[in-house]
Design a protein around this motif. Structure first.
Motif, PDB file in Angstrom:
ATOM      1  N   ARG A  45       7.797   1.694 -12.189  1.00 25.36           N
ATOM      2  CA  ARG A  45       8.916   2.424 -12.812  1.00 25.36           C
ATOM      3  C   ARG A  45       8.774   3.937 -12.635  1.00 25.36           C
ATOM      4  N   THR A  46       7.536   4.443 -12.727  1.00 23.71           N
ATOM      5  CA  THR A  46       7.345   5.892 -12.645  1.00 23.71           C
ATOM      6  C   THR A  46       7.234   6.407 -11.218  1.00 23.71           C
ATOM      7  N   GLU A  47       6.807   5.555 -10.281  1.00 26.75           N
ATOM      8  CA  GLU A  47       6.565   6.007  -8.913  1.00 26.75           C
ATOM      9  C   GLU A  47       7.814   6.003  -8.036  1.00 26.75           C
ATOM     10  N   ILE A  48       8.809   5.194  -8.381  1.00 28.83           N
ATOM     11  CA  ILE A  48      10.061   5.199  -7.603  1.00 28.83           C
ATOM     12  C   ILE A  48      10.948   6.308  -8.157  1.00 28.83           C
ATOM     13  N   LYS A  49      11.194   7.330  -7.365  1.00 30.03           N
ATOM     14  CA  LYS A  49      11.899   8.524  -7.854  1.00 30.03           C
ATOM     15  C   LYS A  49      13.419   8.401  -7.779  1.00 30.03           C
ATOM     16  N   ASN A  50      13.920   7.727  -6.730  1.00 28.02           N
ATOM     17  CA  ASN A  50      15.371   7.576  -6.594  1.00 28.02           C
ATOM     18  C   ASN A  50      15.908   6.685  -7.718  1.00 28.02           C
ATOM     19  N   PRO A  51      16.825   7.193  -8.561  1.00 32.55           N
ATOM     20  CA  PRO A  51      17.284   6.424  -9.727  1.00 32.55           C
ATOM     21  C   PRO A  51      17.967   5.102  -9.367  1.00 32.55           C
ATOM     22  N   ILE A  52      18.751   5.100  -8.276  1.00 33.17           N
ATOM     23  CA  ILE A  52      19.440   3.864  -7.880  1.00 33.17           C
ATOM     24  C   ILE A  52      18.423   2.826  -7.418  1.00 33.17           C
ATOM     25  N   LEU A  53      17.493   3.276  -6.562  1.00 34.72           N
ATOM     26  CA  LEU A  53      16.461   2.372  -6.064  1.00 34.72           C
ATOM     27  C   LEU A  53      15.558   1.894  -7.203  1.00 34.72           C
ATOM     28  N   LYS A  54      15.285   2.813  -8.150  1.00 33.35           N
ATOM     29  CA  LYS A  54      14.426   2.458  -9.285  1.00 33.35           C
ATOM     30  C   LYS A  54      15.041   1.324 -10.099  1.00 33.35           C
ATOM     31  N   PHE A  98       5.273  -5.121  -3.634  1.00 32.25           N
ATOM     32  CA  PHE A  98       5.223  -3.963  -4.533  1.00 32.25           C
ATOM     33  C   PHE A  98       3.784  -3.562  -4.842  1.00 32.25           C
ATOM     34  N   LEU A  99       2.906  -4.552  -5.065  1.00 38.25           N
ATOM     35  CA  LEU A  99       1.511  -4.264  -5.387  1.00 38.25           C
ATOM     36  C   LEU A  99       0.826  -3.525  -4.234  1.00 38.25           C
ATOM     37  N   ILE A 100       0.989  -4.001  -3.003  1.00 38.79           N
ATOM     38  CA  ILE A 100       0.356  -3.372  -1.842  1.00 38.79           C
ATOM     39  C   ILE A 100       0.877  -1.944  -1.653  1.00 38.79           C
ATOM     40  N   TRP A 101       2.174  -1.744  -1.888  1.00 38.66           N
ATOM     41  CA  TRP A 101       2.753  -0.400  -1.774  1.00 38.66           C
ATOM     42  C   TRP A 101       2.097   0.563  -2.763  1.00 38.66           C
ATOM     43  N   ILE A 102       1.971   0.126  -4.009  1.00 34.57           N
ATOM     44  CA  ILE A 102       1.361   0.960  -5.053  1.00 34.57           C
ATOM     45  C   ILE A 102      -0.106   1.239  -4.733  1.00 34.57           C
ATOM     46  N   MET A 103      -0.813   0.217  -4.205  1.00 36.59           N
ATOM     47  CA  MET A 103      -2.251   0.362  -3.939  1.00 36.59           C
ATOM     48  C   MET A 103      -2.552   1.340  -2.810  1.00 36.59           C
ATOM     49  N   ASN A 104      -1.533   1.825  -2.106  1.00 35.45           N
ATOM     50  CA  ASN A 104      -1.729   2.797  -1.030  1.00 35.45           C
ATOM     51  C   ASN A 104      -1.286   4.205  -1.432  1.00 35.45           C
ATOM     52  N   VAL A 132      -1.721   7.728  -7.414  1.00 44.53           N
ATOM     53  CA  VAL A 132      -1.998   6.774  -8.489  1.00 44.53           C
ATOM     54  C   VAL A 132      -3.480   6.423  -8.548  1.00 44.53           C
ATOM     55  N   LEU A 133      -4.104   6.221  -7.376  1.00 47.30           N
ATOM     56  CA  LEU A 133      -5.466   5.690  -7.338  1.00 47.30           C
ATOM     57  C   LEU A 133      -6.504   6.655  -6.770  1.00 47.30           C
ATOM     58  N   GLY A 134      -6.062   7.763  -6.180  1.00 47.60           N
ATOM     59  CA  GLY A 134      -7.014   8.713  -5.617  1.00 47.60           C
ATOM     60  C   GLY A 134      -7.872   8.073  -4.543  1.00 47.60           C
ATOM     61  N   ILE A 135      -9.196   8.222  -4.670  1.00 46.63           N
ATOM     62  CA  ILE A 135     -10.115   7.673  -3.669  1.00 46.63           C
ATOM     63  C   ILE A 135     -10.235   6.146  -3.767  1.00 46.63           C
ATOM     64  N   TYR A 136      -9.661   5.576  -4.806  1.00 43.01           N
ATOM     65  CA  TYR A 136      -9.751   4.126  -5.002  1.00 43.01           C
ATOM     66  C   TYR A 136      -8.549   3.379  -4.424  1.00 43.01           C
ATOM     67  N   ILE A 194      -8.646   0.416   4.839  1.00 40.40           N
ATOM     68  CA  ILE A 194      -7.998  -0.246   5.980  1.00 40.40           C
ATOM     69  C   ILE A 194      -8.236  -1.755   5.914  1.00 40.40           C
ATOM     70  N   LYS A 195      -9.486  -2.157   5.597  1.00 39.98           N
ATOM     71  CA  LYS A 195      -9.810  -3.579   5.514  1.00 39.98           C
ATOM     72  C   LYS A 195      -8.992  -4.271   4.421  1.00 39.98           C
ATOM     73  N   GLN A 196      -8.889  -3.631   3.260  1.00 43.56           N
ATOM     74  CA  GLN A 196      -8.114  -4.224   2.156  1.00 43.56           C
ATOM     75  C   GLN A 196      -6.643  -4.352   2.527  1.00 43.56           C
ATOM     76  N   ASN A 197      -6.125  -3.358   3.249  1.00 47.24           N
ATOM     77  CA  ASN A 197      -4.728  -3.425   3.695  1.00 47.24           C
ATOM     78  C   ASN A 197      -4.509  -4.534   4.712  1.00 47.24           C
ATOM     79  N   ILE A 198      -5.484  -4.710   5.619  1.00 46.87           N
ATOM     80  CA  ILE A 198      -5.351  -5.781   6.617  1.00 46.87           C
ATOM     81  C   ILE A 198      -5.246  -7.132   5.925  1.00 46.87           C
ATOM     82  N   PHE A 199      -6.169  -7.385   4.980  1.00 47.51           N
ATOM     83  CA  PHE A 199      -6.124  -8.642   4.225  1.00 47.51           C
ATOM     84  C   PHE A 199      -4.828  -8.766   3.445  1.00 47.51           C
TER      85      PHE A 199
END
Length: 409
Positions: A72-81, A361-367, A371-375, A379-384
């Protein structure tokens, strides 16, 4: 030993949520209809669950927010949100209502074995009384909020049933070579598509991704706790996956192809318990049903609260109104005379179709470094993650093609 128990987190609760009536039913049907040949789907499901739930755990601990809050907080466009919020809410409401109906129906399967099938007539409509009883129990436990002790007892009962399947799988003297072939050599046929989706849907439960992120931040608050959370998650999910495989292996010894009741499912336990199998499985199904009937409405309430910016307070009226709505839908769907087995299978298929939406949505947020900084994902986690997302999309398309005869393939 004290440290082990101290660092146990929401992992067992997440595992208990997916080892519900749906798991027992779908895994039994997979074993009866296809023998060991779909064990590979369970291995894939366990790997996918570990990868996605680890992302959910990492998100909850590092950001100290839930998945729906962050979306809810990361999607800035109100229509898309608002389009995204409506999409997620619709997905969770449909998925959790179906899942809740499956949970309650599983509990009904257990009770029917012991007390029969009492129905009541209201305005010319026949309703299953046992569905209302289970719904009422779940309502009281959720409303009071004092359900943790009973939950531990119920999870214990499910664990006992799981151990029974483990021992049964050994006693049935299965073909070990056949088991390893089933696990590591995938076989796929047009007839098995819905069963494969069902196995994935009963293990990689979309609402668990939201629930895990919401619960883990209540247990752990420091980045150094991440190692405990990961261990808690991996151990619980691997054990849950082994239980599911044992159910498939046990069910492969069932000769009958007509599985419609707890008595039929109990045939997988007969080598160990004989005539007591039916009653033991009835108790286990009831326990699994109640445990899962608590977590599905709870997850829906957390998701809705995060999407709409409400406080995630178990006592708040808005929070309660959401889980009450999901619980009511579950009771209604499970009491209208539809075969419980059919409801449970539909619930797992619905979850399999919804999985790509939530996982995406989860994979998008995890990149997102914001939100997560160095965490954030490596690349390996994204591949999986993207491999799992791709497979879930293909399986969902295959399901839609099979169910609606779209002739895509």
């Amino acid at each position: 030993m004290k440290n082990i128990f101290k660092n146990i987190g929401p992992g067992p609760l997440i595992a208990a949520a997916f080892i519900g009536p749906g798991t027992v039913t779908v895994c039994t049907l997979a074993g009866v209809d296809f023998g060991y040949s779909l064990l590979w789907a369970m291995l894939l499901s366990v790997i996918a669950t570990i990868v996605l739930q680890e992302m959910s755990v990492r998100l909850g601990i590092i950001s100290q927010r839930g998945l729906s809050q962050i979306i809810r907080t990361e999607i800035k466009n109100p229509i898309l949100k608002w389009f995204t919020i409506v999409l997620i809410l619709s997905a969770i409401v449909i998925g959790n209502a179906a899942y809740e109906a499956g949970n309650i129906s599983g509990g009904v399967l257990g009770l029917q074995t012991i007390v029969g099938n009492p129905n009541i007539e209201i305005g010319g409509i026949s309703l299953n009384f046992l569905s209302m009883v289970i719904g009422a129990i779940a309502f009281v436990l959720l409303y009071i909020g004092n359900y943790k002790l009973l939950e531990k007892v119920l999870v214990g009962l499910v664990t006992l049933m799981s151990l029974a399947f483990l021992i049964t799988a050994i006693i049935t003297k299965p073909d070990v070579v056949g088991i390893f072939k089933g696990i590591f050599i995938p076989k796929f046929s047009n007839d098995s598509i819905l069963t494969v989706i069902g196995l994935i849907g009963t293990t990689v439960v979309p609402y668990n991704l939201f629930l895990h992120a919401a619960l883990v931040k209540e247990k752990w608050h420091k980045t150094s706790d991440l190692k405990y959370a990961r261990k808690d998650t991996i151990i619980a999910i691997v054990l849950g996956g082994l239980v599911s495989m044992c159910i498939i292996i046990s069910a492969a010894s069932i000769q009958s192809q007509d599985i419609n009741s707890a008595s039929d499912l109990a045939k997988g336990l007969e080598p160990l318990f004989g005539s007591f199998a039916t009653y033991f499985l009835a108790l286990g199904l009831f326990a699994a049903g109640i445990t899962s009937a608590i977590t599905a409405p709870l997850a829906a309430a957390y998701v809705t609260s995060g999407c709409l910016g409400w406080r995630s307070n178990l006592k708040s009226k808005k929070f309660r109104s959401v889980w009450m709505f999901i619980l009511l839908l579950g009771v209604l769907f499970s009491s209208l005379g539809i075969k419980p087995i059919d409801i449970i299978k539909f619930a797992q298929v619905a979850n399999g179709i919804l999985l790509p939406v939530i996982a995406g949505f989860l994979i998008w947020i995890m990149n997102k470094p914001s939100v997560l900084g160095i965490y954030k994902n490596t690349i390996k986690q994204n591949i999986f993650g993207f491999i799992i997302l791709g497979i879930s999309i293909l399986l969902s398309v295959a399901t839609l093609n099979k169910v609606f005869q779209l002739n895509i393939f």
